[in-house]
Design a protein around this motif. Structure first.
Motif, PDB file in Angstrom:
ATOM      1  N   HIS A 110      -9.637  46.235  -9.728  1.00  0.00           N
ATOM      2  CA  HIS A 110      -8.290  46.200  -9.139  1.00  0.00           C
ATOM      3  C   HIS A 110      -8.374  45.632  -7.725  1.00  0.00           C
ATOM      4  O   HIS A 110      -8.823  46.306  -6.799  1.00  0.00           O
ATOM      5  CB  HIS A 110      -7.676  47.599  -9.120  1.00  0.00           C
ATOM      6  CG  HIS A 110      -6.218  47.584  -8.823  1.00  0.00           C
ATOM      7  ND1 HIS A 110      -5.721  47.593  -7.555  1.00  0.00           N
ATOM      8  CD2 HIS A 110      -5.152  47.518  -9.643  1.00  0.00           C
ATOM      9  CE1 HIS A 110      -4.407  47.549  -7.594  1.00  0.00           C
ATOM     10  NE2 HIS A 110      -4.036  47.504  -8.855  1.00  0.00           N
ATOM     11  N   GLY A 111      -7.951  44.384  -7.580  1.00  0.00           N
ATOM     12  CA  GLY A 111      -8.003  43.720  -6.274  1.00  0.00           C
ATOM     13  C   GLY A 111      -9.417  43.415  -5.837  1.00  0.00           C
ATOM     14  O   GLY A 111      -9.681  43.246  -4.655  1.00  0.00           O
ATOM     15  N   LYS A 112     -10.325  43.354  -6.786  1.00  0.00           N
ATOM     16  CA  LYS A 112     -11.734  43.116  -6.472  1.00  0.00           C
ATOM     17  C   LYS A 112     -12.254  41.922  -7.252  1.00  0.00           C
ATOM     18  O   LYS A 112     -11.514  41.226  -7.926  1.00  0.00           O
ATOM     19  CB  LYS A 112     -12.542  44.374  -6.784  1.00  0.00           C
ATOM     20  CG  LYS A 112     -12.118  45.553  -5.934  1.00  0.00           C
ATOM     21  CD  LYS A 112     -13.108  46.672  -6.019  1.00  0.00           C
ATOM     22  CE  LYS A 112     -12.831  47.617  -4.889  1.00  0.00           C
ATOM     23  NZ  LYS A 112     -12.454  48.893  -5.112  1.00  0.00           N
ATOM     24  N   ASP A 113     -13.545  41.723  -7.215  1.00  0.00           N
ATOM     25  CA  ASP A 113     -14.238  40.608  -7.854  1.00  0.00           C
ATOM     26  C   ASP A 113     -14.127  40.678  -9.380  1.00  0.00           C
ATOM     27  O   ASP A 113     -14.831  41.443 -10.023  1.00  0.00           O
ATOM     28  CB  ASP A 113     -15.715  40.647  -7.406  1.00  0.00           C
ATOM     29  CG  ASP A 113     -16.584  39.632  -8.106  1.00  0.00           C
ATOM     30  OD1 ASP A 113     -16.056  38.617  -8.602  1.00  0.00           O
ATOM     31  OD2 ASP A 113     -17.809  39.862  -8.160  1.00  0.00           O
ATOM     32  N   HIS A 114     -13.251  39.877  -9.949  1.00  0.00           N
ATOM     33  CA  HIS A 114     -13.058  39.885 -11.395  1.00  0.00           C
ATOM     34  C   HIS A 114     -14.301  39.382 -12.133  1.00  0.00           C
ATOM     35  O   HIS A 114     -14.670  39.934 -13.172  1.00  0.00           O
ATOM     36  CB  HIS A 114     -11.850  39.037 -11.773  1.00  0.00           C
ATOM     37  CG  HIS A 114     -10.554  39.644 -11.334  1.00  0.00           C
ATOM     38  ND1 HIS A 114      -9.396  38.925 -11.245  1.00  0.00           N
ATOM     39  CD2 HIS A 114     -10.225  40.905 -10.963  1.00  0.00           C
ATOM     40  CE1 HIS A 114      -8.406  39.698 -10.834  1.00  0.00           C
ATOM     41  NE2 HIS A 114      -8.891  40.918 -10.651  1.00  0.00           N
ATOM     42  N   GLU A 115     -14.923  38.333 -11.619  1.00  0.00           N
ATOM     43  CA  GLU A 115     -16.112  37.778 -12.290  1.00  0.00           C
ATOM     44  C   GLU A 115     -17.226  38.816 -12.351  1.00  0.00           C
ATOM     45  O   GLU A 115     -17.885  38.977 -13.378  1.00  0.00           O
ATOM     46  CB  GLU A 115     -16.590  36.510 -11.578  1.00  0.00           C
ATOM     47  CG  GLU A 115     -15.605  35.351 -11.655  1.00  0.00           C
ATOM     48  CD  GLU A 115     -15.335  34.875 -13.072  1.00  0.00           C
ATOM     49  OE1 GLU A 115     -16.259  34.882 -13.913  1.00  0.00           O
ATOM     50  OE2 GLU A 115     -14.183  34.497 -13.343  1.00  0.00           O
ATOM     51  N   GLY A 116     -17.455  39.507 -11.254  1.00  0.00           N
ATOM     52  CA  GLY A 116     -18.477  40.549 -11.228  1.00  0.00           C
ATOM     53  C   GLY A 116     -18.147  41.685 -12.184  1.00  0.00           C
ATOM     54  O   GLY A 116     -19.030  42.217 -12.871  1.00  0.00           O
ATOM     55  N   PRO A 137      -2.866  42.821 -11.908  1.00  0.00           N
ATOM     56  CA  PRO A 137      -2.070  41.838 -12.648  1.00  0.00           C
ATOM     57  C   PRO A 137      -2.781  40.504 -12.901  1.00  0.00           C
ATOM     58  O   PRO A 137      -2.455  39.805 -13.855  1.00  0.00           O
ATOM     59  CB  PRO A 137      -0.842  41.626 -11.753  1.00  0.00           C
ATOM     60  CG  PRO A 137      -0.725  42.902 -10.991  1.00  0.00           C
ATOM     61  CD  PRO A 137      -2.135  43.367 -10.757  1.00  0.00           C
ATOM     62  N   LYS A 138      -3.750  40.157 -12.079  1.00  0.00           N
ATOM     63  CA  LYS A 138      -4.429  38.862 -12.236  1.00  0.00           C
ATOM     64  C   LYS A 138      -5.737  38.956 -13.026  1.00  0.00           C
ATOM     65  O   LYS A 138      -6.434  37.963 -13.180  1.00  0.00           O
ATOM     66  CB  LYS A 138      -4.702  38.267 -10.857  1.00  0.00           C
ATOM     67  CG  LYS A 138      -3.428  37.908 -10.117  1.00  0.00           C
ATOM     68  CD  LYS A 138      -3.730  37.288  -8.779  1.00  0.00           C
ATOM     69  CE  LYS A 138      -2.430  36.970  -8.069  1.00  0.00           C
ATOM     70  NZ  LYS A 138      -2.640  36.408  -6.741  1.00  0.00           N
ATOM     71  N   PHE A 139      -6.063  40.151 -13.529  1.00  0.00           N
ATOM     72  CA  PHE A 139      -7.329  40.282 -14.248  1.00  0.00           C
ATOM     73  C   PHE A 139      -7.294  39.414 -15.508  1.00  0.00           C
ATOM     74  O   PHE A 139      -6.405  39.546 -16.343  1.00  0.00           O
ATOM     75  CB  PHE A 139      -7.611  41.737 -14.630  1.00  0.00           C
ATOM     76  CG  PHE A 139      -8.937  41.909 -15.299  1.00  0.00           C
ATOM     77  CD1 PHE A 139     -10.108  41.883 -14.559  1.00  0.00           C
ATOM     78  CD2 PHE A 139      -9.028  42.052 -16.682  1.00  0.00           C
ATOM     79  CE1 PHE A 139     -11.344  42.019 -15.176  1.00  0.00           C
ATOM     80  CE2 PHE A 139     -10.248  42.182 -17.304  1.00  0.00           C
ATOM     81  CZ  PHE A 139     -11.414  42.167 -16.551  1.00  0.00           C
ATOM     82  N   PRO A 140      -8.306  38.529 -15.671  1.00  0.00           N
ATOM     83  CA  PRO A 140      -8.308  37.567 -16.785  1.00  0.00           C
ATOM     84  C   PRO A 140      -8.916  38.154 -18.075  1.00  0.00           C
ATOM     85  O   PRO A 140     -10.116  38.030 -18.325  1.00  0.00           O
ATOM     86  CB  PRO A 140      -9.157  36.421 -16.236  1.00  0.00           C
ATOM     87  CG  PRO A 140     -10.128  37.086 -15.304  1.00  0.00           C
ATOM     88  CD  PRO A 140      -9.385  38.266 -14.715  1.00  0.00           C
ATOM     89  N   VAL A 141      -8.072  38.747 -18.888  1.00  0.00           N
ATOM     90  CA  VAL A 141      -8.540  39.356 -20.136  1.00  0.00           C
ATOM     91  C   VAL A 141      -9.212  38.306 -21.019  1.00  0.00           C
ATOM     92  O   VAL A 141     -10.214  38.582 -21.681  1.00  0.00           O
ATOM     93  CB  VAL A 141      -7.377  40.045 -20.875  1.00  0.00           C
ATOM     94  CG1 VAL A 141      -7.824  40.595 -22.223  1.00  0.00           C
ATOM     95  CG2 VAL A 141      -6.795  41.156 -20.011  1.00  0.00           C
ATOM     96  N   ARG A 142      -8.699  37.084 -21.013  1.00  0.00           N
ATOM     97  CA  ARG A 142      -9.291  36.008 -21.834  1.00  0.00           C
ATOM     98  C   ARG A 142     -10.732  35.742 -21.392  1.00  0.00           C
ATOM     99  O   ARG A 142     -11.627  35.537 -22.229  1.00  0.00           O
ATOM    100  CB  ARG A 142      -8.438  34.748 -21.717  1.00  0.00           C
ATOM    101  CG  ARG A 142      -8.970  33.550 -22.455  1.00  0.00           C
ATOM    102  CD  ARG A 142      -8.644  33.664 -23.923  1.00  0.00           C
ATOM    103  NE  ARG A 142      -9.886  33.554 -24.669  1.00  0.00           N
ATOM    104  CZ  ARG A 142     -10.006  33.717 -25.967  1.00  0.00           C
ATOM    105  NH1 ARG A 142      -8.971  34.044 -26.677  1.00  0.00           N
ATOM    106  NH2 ARG A 142     -11.146  33.591 -26.557  1.00  0.00           N
TER     107      ARG A 142
END
Length: 194
Positions: A110-116, A137-142
């Protein structure tokens, strides 16, 4: 100060939280958190919407800070003071699915490094560990699904937990669920079909 978890949805306040809110003389919170508890705020209480999160550490000892979900699960519990827990999205999501969560890996995206977060989730899934991801909201589920390609897993998107629009969407890495709300978390589980 007290940091009070207001739960991840309506009706998810503890009695201790309700007591702290109703006795408070000074409350800070997001608009969403304040609206969730407004009926418990006494008329003599000063209520402020948080505009500067860094300034919260300088609040007086009698202040109550509202934190959505549970303060220690991607919440404001790191501010210190007395912490009053709330019903978290983790608890609500696993309860909705009827699945134990005693060995789950919790990943805060949440508001952090999505790739990690995606890398960590893939590592845990290869170890057959259930994974709970606190998304934003921006977390890339795909992208998460792409990282899990070839694994026999179920991906559950749990959105609007505790709210009228609560919904769980289930898919797989090859056919991932697509959230249609900005308030969601992900649970990834080994697909143990019988």
């Amino acid at each position: 100060m007290k940091v009070v978890g207001v739960g991840c949805g309506d009706g998810m306040l503890t009695e201790e939280a309700i007591s702290a809110i109703s006795e408070a003389r000074l409350i800070y919170g997001s608009n969403r958190a304040i609206e969730r508890v407004r009926r418990y705020i006494n008329t003599g209480c000063t209520v402020n919407v948080i505009t500067d999160y860094k300034a919260l550490r300088g609040l007086p000892d009698h202040a109550v800070i509202l934190s959505t979900g549970d303060p220690l699960l991607a919440g404001l519990g790191t501010l210190g003071g007395e912490i009053i827990c709330g019903i978290s999205s983790l608890q609500a999501a696993f309860a909705a699915l009827g699945i134990p969560w005693s060995n789950v890996s919790v990943i805060d995206a949440h508001g952090k490094d999505h790739e990690g977060a995606i890398t960590d989730a893939a590592i845990d899934c290869r170890r057959s560990r259930p994974v709970f991801i606190i998304a934003d909201p921006k977390f890339p589920v795909r992208k998460l699904a792409d990282a899990l390609h070839g694994m026999d897993l179920l991906i559950h998107i749990c959105q609007n937990l505790g709210e009228p629009g609560e919904r769980i969407i289930t898919g797989t890495p090859d056919n991932p669920p697509v959230p249609d709300s900005t308030l969601f978390c992900c649970i990834v589980l080994p697909n143990r079909t019988e």
